[in-house]
Design an enzyme around this catalytic site. Structure first.
Site, PDB file in Angstrom:
ATOM      1  CG  ASP A   1     -23.020 -80.151 -75.183  1.00 30.84           C
ATOM      2  OD1 ASP A   1     -22.749 -78.969 -74.663  1.00 30.84           O
ATOM      3  OD2 ASP A   1     -22.250 -81.000 -75.087  1.00 30.84           O
TER       4      ASP A   1
ATOM      5  CD  GLU B   1     -18.303 -78.105 -70.794  1.00 32.41           C
ATOM      6  OE1 GLU B   1     -18.766 -78.853 -69.747  1.00 32.41           O
ATOM      7  OE2 GLU B   1     -18.441 -78.365 -71.885  1.00 32.41           O
ATOM      8  CD  GLU B   2     -18.344 -80.108 -74.712  1.00 35.52           C
ATOM      9  OE1 GLU B   2     -18.107 -81.154 -74.210  1.00 35.52           O
ATOM     10  OE2 GLU B   2     -19.260 -79.754 -75.139  1.00 35.52           O
TER      11      GLU B   2
HETATM   12 ZN   LIG Z   1     -21.758 -78.352 -72.927  1.00 42.22          ZN
END
Ligand SMILES: [Zn+2]
Length: 332
Positions: free
Chosen positions: A89, A120-121
């Site tokens: 990830d 994104e996180e």
């Molecule tokens: Zn991710």
């Protein structure tokens, strides 16, 4: 550079959300050295999305994010696995996408691009900026990468994040009749939230609620004047079907503060790939201008965000093949 080297190199550049500049520069330099045209799209003073292409008509983009959750964990490996932050990830995914793109290019397929976003996180700020980039209009299909265990995700739940706040009246705890407890009000509301049956969906599954944080009060001998709870609802139906229920529960006992919301979304189903729905949220809801979305990547979401994050090397290799096949199918 081989797939595993590239994965480890990307992992070993710390890029916790907000600190993605170095890994963005690395990707730019590496892709330029391979002959890609690379644009950095500024998202903030020290954060850039990376957009790369081979010609002026890229129709399919491979995409994921370059930030990670904290803390940084350097890459280690054995024969089977690569361990550390970003293994699945999503730095292993970046490496498998670039490797796939290079294979396609070696076969003469050049109508492809790469899009790598920041944050994104946390806020999907990178995706929100990317959505305004003119390149989006050229993209017909966006293959996003998140750890789906190599299955093609055809639906992902949404996330509705909110706070419930209550107010009371402070008083000496020996004289509770002089005050009003915000904590007790909040507990009553939360009990009703737990009892509520939110609508489910046949395709997306069950709507689930996490009461993730509770704060309130000032001291043991004071009737608490304020309290709040943070709640994340994993949506399987539109926000509009859940928010009125929450308002009905809270009524005048407190207030709701909406933090963010992404709706549940369906992605393209393609024959010949294992299909499933996933519960996590991605950048896809914020990349609406980038064509039809698809979602596929190596690794398990169950180890992402943990100290034991890893990816199987053979899964990275399989992901390369799957991306190659998927792009070919989409380009017809
Ligand atoms: Zn991710």
């Amino acid at each position: 550079m081989n797939l595993f080297e590239l994965t480890k190199n990307l992992m070993n550049i710390p890029s916790v959300s907000g600190d993605e500049q170095a890994v963005g520069f690395y990707l730019r330099d590496y892709l330029e050295s391979l002959g890609w045209t690379v644009e950095l799209q500024a998202v903030s003073a020290n954060q850039n999305n990376v957009i790369a292409y081979l010609n002026d008509r890229p129709r399919v983009f491979l995409s994921t994010h370059i930030d990670t959750v904290p803390p940084f964990i350097a890459a280690t490996e054995d024969d089977e696995k690569i361990y550390g932050r970003g293994a699945c990830d999503a730095k292993g995914i970046i490496a498998s996408q670039i490797t796939a793109a290079e294979k396609l290019r070696a076969e003469g397929i050049a109508d492809i691009g790469l899009l790598y976003t920041v944050e994104e996180e946390t806020s999907s700020a990178g995706a929100r900026s990317a959505n305004l980039h003119p390149m989006a209009a050229k993209c017909e299909y966006l293959i996003n990468g998140e750890p789906t265990d190599l299955d093609l995700a055809i639906g992902s739940k949404g996330t509705f994040r909110l706070k419930i706040l209550t107010e009371g009246k402070a008083a000496h705890s020996a004289y509770p009749e002089m005050g009003e407890s915000a904590v007790e009000k909040l507990l009553d509301i939360l009990a009703d939230v737990r009892r509520a049956r939110f609508p489910n969906d046949e395709f997306f599954g069950e709507t689930t609620v996490n009461i993730g944080t509770i704060e309130g009060g000032v001291a043991l001998n004071v009737i608490p004047p304020r309290a709040e709870a943070g709640i994340a609802v994993r949506l399987t139906t539109p926000r509009a079907s859940v928010e009125p229920m929450l308002e009905e529960i809270v009524k005048t006992r407190g207030t709701i503060e909406v933090l963010s919301c992404s709706e549940p979304i369906k992605m393209l189903a393609v024959e010949g790939f294992n299909q499933k729905t996933v519960r996590f949220t991605t950048d896809i809801p914020y990349l609406t201008n980038w064509g039809t979305p698809l979602l596929l990547g190596a690794g398990s979401i169950l180890v992402a965000h943990t100290k034991d994050e890893f990816v199987l090397k053979k899964d990275l290799e399989t992901a390369v093949e799957l991306y190659v096949n998927l792009v070919k199918k989409l380009l017809g």
